[in-house]
Motif scaffolding. Structure first.
Motif, PDB file in Angstrom:
ATOM      1  N   ALA A  81       0.833  -1.203   0.000  1.00  0.00           N
ATOM      2  CA  ALA A  81       0.000   0.000   0.000  1.00  0.00           C
ATOM      3  C   ALA A  81       0.869   1.255   0.000  1.00  0.00           C
ATOM      4  N   LEU A  82       1.909   1.271   0.828  1.00  0.00           N
ATOM      5  CA  LEU A  82       2.823   2.410   0.849  1.00  0.00           C
ATOM      6  C   LEU A  82       3.464   2.592  -0.521  1.00  0.00           C
ATOM      7  N   ASN A  83       3.999   1.505  -1.070  1.00  0.00           N
ATOM      8  CA  ASN A  83       4.729   1.577  -2.332  1.00  0.00           C
ATOM      9  C   ASN A  83       3.843   2.069  -3.471  1.00  0.00           C
ATOM     10  N   LYS A  84       2.680   1.440  -3.634  1.00  0.00           N
ATOM     11  CA  LYS A  84       1.816   1.809  -4.750  1.00  0.00           C
ATOM     12  C   LYS A  84       1.196   3.198  -4.552  1.00  0.00           C
ATOM     13  N   THR A  85       0.961   3.586  -3.317  1.00  0.00           N
ATOM     14  CA  THR A  85       0.413   4.920  -3.082  1.00  0.00           C
ATOM     15  C   THR A  85       1.451   5.983  -3.408  1.00  0.00           C
ATOM     16  N   LEU A  86       2.697   5.754  -3.029  1.00  0.00           N
ATOM     17  CA  LEU A  86       3.760   6.685  -3.410  1.00  0.00           C
ATOM     18  C   LEU A  86       3.847   6.795  -4.931  1.00  0.00           C
ATOM     19  N   LYS A  87       3.729   5.662  -5.603  1.00  0.00           N
ATOM     20  CA  LYS A  87       3.757   5.684  -7.066  1.00  0.00           C
ATOM     21  C   LYS A  87       2.581   6.479  -7.623  1.00  0.00           C
ATOM     22  N   ASP A  88       1.435   6.342  -6.972  1.00  0.00           N
ATOM     23  CA  ASP A  88       0.271   7.104  -7.433  1.00  0.00           C
ATOM     24  C   ASP A  88       0.483   8.593  -7.218  1.00  0.00           C
ATOM     25  N   ARG A 158      -8.631  -0.145  -5.568  1.00  0.00           N
ATOM     26  CA  ARG A 158      -9.459   0.347  -4.452  1.00  0.00           C
ATOM     27  C   ARG A 158      -8.745   1.471  -3.702  1.00  0.00           C
ATOM     28  N   LEU A 159      -7.414   1.474  -3.720  1.00  0.00           N
ATOM     29  CA  LEU A 159      -6.650   2.544  -3.076  1.00  0.00           C
ATOM     30  C   LEU A 159      -6.611   3.813  -3.915  1.00  0.00           C
ATOM     31  N   GLU A 685      -8.534   6.948   1.791  1.00  0.00           N
ATOM     32  CA  GLU A 685      -8.000   8.299   1.919  1.00  0.00           C
ATOM     33  C   GLU A 685      -7.131   8.448   3.163  1.00  0.00           C
ATOM     34  N   ILE A 686      -7.449   7.719   4.218  1.00  0.00           N
ATOM     35  CA  ILE A 686      -6.662   7.810   5.445  1.00  0.00           C
ATOM     36  C   ILE A 686      -5.280   7.200   5.220  1.00  0.00           C
ATOM     37  N   LEU A 687      -5.222   6.082   4.499  1.00  0.00           N
ATOM     38  CA  LEU A 687      -3.915   5.506   4.162  1.00  0.00           C
ATOM     39  C   LEU A 687      -3.136   6.436   3.246  1.00  0.00           C
ATOM     40  N   ARG A 688      -3.819   7.066   2.315  1.00  0.00           N
ATOM     41  CA  ARG A 688      -3.148   7.992   1.404  1.00  0.00           C
ATOM     42  C   ARG A 688      -2.581   9.188   2.170  1.00  0.00           C
ATOM     43  N   LEU A 689      -3.368   9.725   3.082  1.00  0.00           N
ATOM     44  CA  LEU A 689      -2.893  10.876   3.844  1.00  0.00           C
ATOM     45  C   LEU A 689      -1.742  10.479   4.767  1.00  0.00           C
ATOM     46  N   TRP A 690      -1.835   9.280   5.380  1.00  0.00           N
ATOM     47  CA  TRP A 690      -0.717   8.790   6.208  1.00  0.00           C
ATOM     48  C   TRP A 690       0.558   8.708   5.368  1.00  0.00           C
ATOM     49  N   THR A 691       0.439   8.172   4.173  1.00  0.00           N
ATOM     50  CA  THR A 691       1.601   8.061   3.293  1.00  0.00           C
ATOM     51  C   THR A 691       2.145   9.434   2.947  1.00  0.00           C
ATOM     52  N   SER A 830      -6.926  12.244  -3.111  1.00  0.00           N
ATOM     53  CA  SER A 830      -7.588  12.297  -4.417  1.00  0.00           C
ATOM     54  C   SER A 830      -9.103  12.190  -4.313  1.00  0.00           C
ATOM     55  N   PHE A 831      -9.580  11.297  -3.438  1.00  0.00           N
ATOM     56  CA  PHE A 831     -11.021  11.090  -3.326  1.00  0.00           C
ATOM     57  C   PHE A 831     -11.718  12.339  -2.798  1.00  0.00           C
TER      58      PHE A 831
END
Length: 991
Positions: A81-88, A158-159, A685-691, A830-831
C-alpha cells in the motif's frame, strides 16, 4: 432594541451562512467506491486514459514512470500500500504539473515463492513435485500467479491507484518471456555469458541456487571445532631456498608428529577439505603441551606431548579451548611448504576415493589472526575464498570434489558419511541442520584429531523466502562476467558504475549504496534449478561446452515462446529448434531457468521500449531501499550489458513500515496493519494521507494511534474544504474582484501566501517530497485560513450585503484558495478533492483532469506578509488578555470586549494602518494607543500591553456586535448601521 421581545424580528434568515451539501463526515468507505465508479466511466481506460488523452491533445511533455513489479502471490500488505500509493502520488502529481504520464503496472510471476506454494498444494494431495509432470506443474503455477494478479489489481485500484491496468505487464506473459529470452541471448552473443563450476549459495530446502538478493542473515548457533591436521611431509626445497635450513635459529623444520590446528563453524565441510590456508604475514609457532587442566567433568582430547602449530596471537585462545593448563612455545614456524594428512585419513587411506590425499598449505590474503587459529581449513567446493585460493595455487576445477548433493546430503561416494543430511529437507525438521555435523565430530574424536569443540552464535545466511539456512555448494552454473570488456571497451562493472554516476538518486545516499554493491559483487549468477520460470533457452555444444550462437535457431526459439510461452522450450523436440543445420545428438538443451532478478531486470525491454506513447530510458524507478541489491541493480546490469546504460534516469527509494513501537511487523506478533481493514473501516483516503505525511525515505510507523492522528488531520482538511464550499455558495464571475489594487490588505496577504505555496508545492512535487506538500498546506489551512482569514472575515461573510467590496474580495480569494487547494492536494487526497470539486462543479469534469493554475506574479507581496506577521504578534497579546477576561467570567465572548491596546513599537503600530483593529481582534470595538501603559502583558511580546475594556452600547440582533450606534436607525432599531443596510438590501430583493 425593541422593548417587546414578541414583536422583534428574527434576522437569522438574513444572515448569509455557508451552505453546502458537502457533508462534515466523509463516509469514505461508502463514498470512495462511488467515486471510483465515476472515474471508471470516463474512458475505456477510466480516469487514467481520460487524463492521458487530454494531456496528449494539449501537447504535454511525456514522463515515463516504470513500475517495479510486486510478486503475484497473496493479498497486498501495508508495504504494498505504501509503495503503490507513493507511485500514485508520482503519477497524479506529474499529471497535475502538466505532464503526460506513462505508467503501466506490472507483476513478477516466476520463481521460488509460487513454485513453493504449488509444491505444497501437490504435497497436500499426496504427490511429490518430481511425480508431477513439468507441464502440469508449470500450468498450475501460471494459474496461481494469474489469480493473484487479478486479486491484487482490484486491491490496488481500491486505493485509488491510477495506471494503465488494461495493458498491465507480467513476466509470465508469453511476449514477456520471449523478450526475456531475447535479452539473455544478447548476453550470450556478446561473450559475457559463461558456464562455470564454483561454490554458490544453495538452498537444499528449495533445491536451487540463490542470488545475493535472495539472502538474509539471522543469528544462528553453530558448533565450533578445533581440528588437528597431522603434518605429513614438508617441502625441503622451500627451506633451502629461503635460507632457513634445518638447524637455523629463525625457523626449524616441524617434526612429523606436529599438527596444524584449524578452527571452523562448519564441521560438515571437513570431508570436503583439500587444503589449509595461511597468511605469510602472520607469525606462527610450534607449541608443546605440558599439562592439562584438572578436575574437569570430561577428559580433554589433548594430551601432554602434543605438538601444535597455531598463530602466536591466537595461541592463548587455543590453549584455553583445549583445556591445556601449560604449554611451551618450542620455536617459530614458517608454514610454507608444509603438507598435512587429512584428519580422517586413517579410516580410508585411498588417495583417490578416500581421505589418503595430501593436504597442502596454501598462502591466502583472506586468512587473519583475529579469531580461530590463524589457519583456515579449505574446502574449495564450499566457500568462495576457498575456491579462489585453490585455483590461484594452480589446482584445476576438476580437482574440486562434489561432496553434498542438491538435497543437502552427502553423495553416495563420500566415505563414512554417504547419505547423511547436512540440512533436513523433509518433514517437521525441514530447514534444520541434520546429523552431518555430529557424525563428522564423532569420527574426528575417534581418529584422535579433534582438539576441542564448542558453540558460537553468529550471523548465518538464510533464504529470505523459506527462512531456512543455506549452504555454499559447488555446482555448475551460468554466469555473466562483470569484468570482461564489452564492445565499448569497458567492462560491465565499469559501465554500471558510470551509469550510477549519471543517475539521479532520491535520496542521494542510494548512489553510494548501490555503487558499493556493484563495485564488490561477483559475476552475475543467472541460472537456477527450478521448474517455474523463463528458461535459459539455448543449446550447448557437447564437445566444446560453448553455447550455440545461430540466429536462425534463436529466431525459432523466440517464435515458439511467443506462441506457446516458456513451456514450448520444455515440450517441443530439440529438432524443432535446431532445424536441419544441427544434429540434436551433438547438443545439450539447457533446462535451467533464469534468475527471477534477470526476469524483472528485463521489464523495461517489454514494457516501455519501442512503444509510441512511451520512451526509453524511463524517467523514474521507485521501490523500497532493499531494491538497491535487487530490481534496481538487476535492471542496471541488464541495461548496461545490452544497451550501455541504465534503463532509468532517476531512482527513488522508500523505507519499510514498522509498527508503532518501531518493530518489524509480523503476523505471529499480531502487530500488522492490513490495508484492506483500514480501507473498510476508515477509507483509503486515510492511508493515502498517512503516506503523504510520513518521511517515506526513512522507515515509517503505523498503528491505531498514528492512524487516529492521521484521521484527525484529515478531518481538519475536510472541514476547511467544507467551509470553502459553503462560503462560496452562489459565487459567480459577476461577483469576482478583478483589480488587484481593490483587494484589502488581508486578502492581499492570503494571495501572497498562495503565491508562496504555489512555488513550494511545485518544487516539492518535482522532487517527490510529498510531506513537504501536506505539511505546509495543513499549516496554511489551520493557521492562515481557519485561525486568521476565516475568523476575521466571518462577520463580513455573514453580515455584509453581497455587493459589498470587502465581502466580494473575500469570496474572490476563497475561490482562488479553493481552485488551488483542490488541485494541490488532488495527488494525495484524491477522493476528497474529487468529491469537493464535483460538489461545486458537477458538470466541469474530474478534478484530476486539471493542471495546476499559474499564480500571478502580482500576488507576490512580501511587504504585506511582513505586515501580517507584526499584526499577528499584537493579536497574540490581545487574545491572551481576552482569555483571562473569559476565564474570570467578566466577558462571555470577544464581542463583549473593546480592548485598548498600547503599542510601543512604531513598526507594530504602523502595521495596523488601513485595518479595522476591532475586526482583526474579533471584538466589537478596539482602540490602539502609541506607547506603553496597558495592564496585561506577555513575556513573549515586549512593548505591547492591553486594557481589556468592555464594549459599550447595545447588542446588534444580527451580528451580535455591541455598538453605540445600535438603535439609531428607526427602520431597524435592533441593528447596527451596517447590518441595517444589509437587511434593507435583503428586503429589497423580495426575499
Amino acid at each position: 432594541m425593541a422593548d417587546d421581545a414578541t414583536t422583534a424580528r428574527d434576522y437569522r434568515e438574513t444572515v448569509f451562512l455557508p451552505d453546502t451539501p458537502f457533508p462534515m463526515r466523509g463516509g469514505l468507505p461508502k463514498k470512495e467506491p462511488e467515486i471510483l465508479e465515476g472515474w471508471a466511466a470516463l474512458s475505456d481506460k477510466g480516469l487514467y486514459g481520460a487524463i492521458r488523452q487530454k494531456r496528449q491533445a494539449d501537447g504535454a511533455p511525456l514522463f515515463v514512470f516504470h513500475d517495479g513489479p510486486p510478486y503475484a502471490n497473496g493479498p497486498i500488505h501495508i508495504g504494498h500500500a505504501l509503495n503503490k500509493t507513493l507511485k500514485d502520488f508520482v503519477v497524479r502529481s506529474r499529471f497535475a504539473l502538466g505532464y503526460d504520464v506513462d505508467y503501466v503496472p506490472g507483476w513478477d510471476c516466476h520463481g521460488l515463492p509460487i513454485e513453493w506454494k504449488i509444491e505444497e498444494e501437490f504435497r497436500a494431495k499426496g504427490r511429490r513435485k518430481d511425480e508431477v509432470p513439468a507441464e502440469e506443474f508449470r500450468k498450475r503455477c501460471r494459474e496461481y500467479a494469474g489469480g493473484w494478479i487479478e486479486a491484487q489489481k482490484v486491491e490496488f485500484q481500491r486505493l485509488g491507484i491510477l495506471g494503465d491496468w488494461w495493458n498491465r505487464y507480467a513476466t509470465m506473459d508469453f511476449s514477456s518471456e520471449a523478450t526475456i529470452v531475447a535479452e539473455f541471448h544478447k548476453f550470450a552473443a556478446s561473450g559475457q555469458l559463461y558456464r562455470g563450476s564454483k561454490p554458490v549459495m544453495w538452498s537444499p530446502v528449495e533445491r536451487t541456487a540463490l542470488a545475493d538478493a535472495e539472502i538474509e542473515y539471522h543469528d544462528h548457533v553453530s558448533p565450533t571445532v578445533w581440528v588437528k591436521f597431522p603434518v605429513k611431509v614438508y617441502d625441503e626445497a622451500h627451506y633451502a631456498l629461503s635460507g632457513n635450513p634445518a638447524g637455523d635459529n629463525v625457523f626449524r623444520l616441524p617434526p612429523n608428529d606436529a599438527s596444524v590446528v584449524i578452527w571452523t563453524t562448519t564441521p560438515w565441510t571437513i570431508p570436503a577439505n583439500r587444503a589449509i590456508s595461511f597468511n605469510p604475514k602472520v607469525a606462527y609457532g610450534l607449541y608443546e603441551v605440558e599439562a592439562l587442566e584438572e578436575n574437569l567433568e570430561f577428559a580433554p582430547w589433548s594430551k601432554p606431548g602434543d605438538r601444535l602449530i597455531v598463530a602466536d596471537k591466537l595461541a592463548e585462545d587455543v590453549r584455553k579451548a583445549a583445556k591445556v593448563a601449560t604449554w611451551r612455545r618450542v620455536e617459530p614456524i614458517d608454514p610454507t611448504g608444509l603438507i598435512c594428512a587429512h584428519p580422517l585419513a586413517q579410516f580410508d587411506s585411498d588417495p583417490v576415493g578416500g581421505f589418503g590425499f595430501d593436504v597442502p598449505l596454501l598462502a591466502g590474503d583472506h586468512v587473519t589472526d583475529d579469531a580461530g587459529t590463524g589457519f583456515v581449513h579449505t574446502a574449495p567446493g564450499h566457500g568462495a575464498d576457498d575456491y579462489l585460493v585453490w585455483l590461484k595455487s594452480g589446482y584445476s576445477l576438476d580437482s574440486i570434489p562434489d561432496t553434498v548433493d542438491p538435497d543437502g546430503a552427502y553423495y553416495p561416494h563420500v566415505p563414512l558419511f554417504a547419505g547423511l543430511k547436512v540440512i533436513e529437507t523433509e518433514g517437521k525438521k525441514a530447514g534444520k541442520f541434520g546429523p552431518a555435523n555430529g557424525a563428522v565430530m564423532d569420527k574426528l574424536i575417534e581418529a584422535g584429531n579433534l582438539l576441542a569443540r564448542g558453540r558460537v552464535e553468529h550471523s548465518y545466511p538464510h533464504s529470505w523466502r523459506s527462512k531456512a539456512p543455506i549452504l555454499f555448494r559447488n555446482t555448475p552454473q551460468w554466469f555473466i562476467r562483470m569484468d570482461q570488456p564489452l564492445a565499448s571497451g569497458k567492462t560491465l562493472r565499469e559501465t554500471a558504475i558510470q551509469a550510477i554516476a549519471d543517475t539521479a538518486f532520491h535520496p542521494d545516499a542510494g548512489r553510494n549504496r548501490i555503487g558499493s554493491m556493484v563495485e564488490s559483487r561477483p559475476d552475475w549468477l543467472v541460472s537456477r534449478q527450478r521448474a517455474w520460470g523463463t528458461p535459459l533457452a539455448m543449446f550447448v555444444d557437447k564437445d566444446s561446452g560453448q553455447p550455440l550462437m545461430d540466429d536462425a535457431v534463436n529466431a525459432r526459439i523466440l517464435d515458439a515462446i511467443r506462441e506457446g510461452g516458456a513451456d514450448a522450450w520444455f515440450t517441443r523436440p530439440d529438432a524443432a529448434f535446431l532445424g536441419e543445420a544441427h544434429d540434436p545428438a551433438q547438443y545439450e538443451k539447457v533446462v535451467d531457468i533464469l534468475d527471477v532478478w534477470f526476469d524483472s531486470g528485463c521489464t523495461h525491454a517489454f514494457t516501455i521500449e519501442g512503444r509510441a506513447d512511451s520512451h526509453w530510458p524511463a524517467d523514474l524507478y521507485l521501490e523500497g531501499s532493499d531494491q538497491h541489491r535487487g530490481w534496481f541493480q538487476s535492471s542496471l546490469l541488464e541495461g548496461c550489458g545490452t544497451r550501455g546504460r541504465a534503463p532509468y534516469k532517476a531512482v527513488l527509494t522508500h523505507g519499510f513500515t514498522q509498527d508503532e513501537n518501531g518493530e518489524k511487523m509480523s503476523k505471529s506478533k499480531g502487530n500488522t496493519v492490513e490495508p484492506q481493514a483500514v480501507t473498510k473501516e476508515s477509507g483509503a483516503e486515510i492511508l493515502r494521507l498517512w503516506t503523504a505525511m510520513v518521511d517515506y525515505s526513512e522507515d515509517q510507523r503505523i498503528g491505531k494511534t498514528i492512524l487516529a492522528t492521521t484521521t484527525d488531520a484529515y478531518r481538519k482538511l475536510r472541514n476547511t474544504t467544507r467551509y470553502l464550499l459553503g462560503a462560496l455558495a452562489g459565487f459567480d464571475e459577476a461577483e469576482r474582484v478583478t483589480n488587484y489594487d481593490d483587494f484589502p490588505p488581508l486578502e492581499k496577504f492570503i494571495l501572497h501566501r498562495l503565491w508562496e505555496l504555489d512555488g513550494q508545492v511545485r518544487a516539492a512535487y518535482e522532487t517527490y517530497r510529498f510531506s513537504d506538500v501536506t505539511r505546509p498546506l495543513i499549516e496554511f489551512c489551520q493557521g492562515d485560513l481557519s485561525t486568521l482569514f476565516f475568523d476575521i472575515r466571518k462577520d463580513s461573510l455573514y453580515c455584509d450585503k453581497p455587493t459589498e467590496l470587502r465581502r466580494r474580495a473575500y469570496r474572490t480569494v476563497l475561490d482562488y484558495v479553493f481552485e488551488r487547494l483542490t488541485i494541490w492536494l488532488s495527488p494525495l487526497t484524491s477522493f476528497t478533492m474529487e468529491e469537493a470539486w464535483m460538489t461545486r462543479f458537477p458538470e466541469a469534469g474530474s478534478n484530476s483532469l486539471r493542471v495546476m493554475p499559474e499564480t500571478p506574479a502580482q500576488w507576490h507581496n512580501p511587504a504585506e506578509a511582513a505586515r501580517w506577521a507584526r499584526v499577528e504578534t499584537v493579536m497574540s497579546v490581545v487574545t491572551g488578555a481576552l482569555e483571562v477576561e473569559r476565564r474570570e467570567k467578566r466577558i462571555g465572548s470577544a464581542l463583549e470586549s473593546a480592548p485598548v491596546v498600547h503599542i510601543a513599537d512604531p513598526e507594530l503600530l504602523a502595521a495596523f494602518d488601513g485595518l479595522d483593529a476591532a475586526e482583526v481582534f474579533r471584538t466589537s470595538a478596539a482602540t490602539l494607543v502609541a506607547g506603553e501603559g496597558g495592564a496585561f502583558t506577555t513575556d513573549e511580546v515586549k512593548g505591547v500591553s492591553v486594557d481589556p475594556a468592555q464594549a459599550q452600547g447595545n447588542k446588534c440582533a444580527r451580528s451580535w456586535r455591541i455598538l453605540p450606534e445600535v438603535g439609531t436607525n428607526p427602520l431597524y432599531p435592533e441593528l447596527s448601521l451596517r447590518d441595517a443596510e444589509a437587511v434593507a438590501w435583503w428586503d429589497s430583493q423580495g426575499r
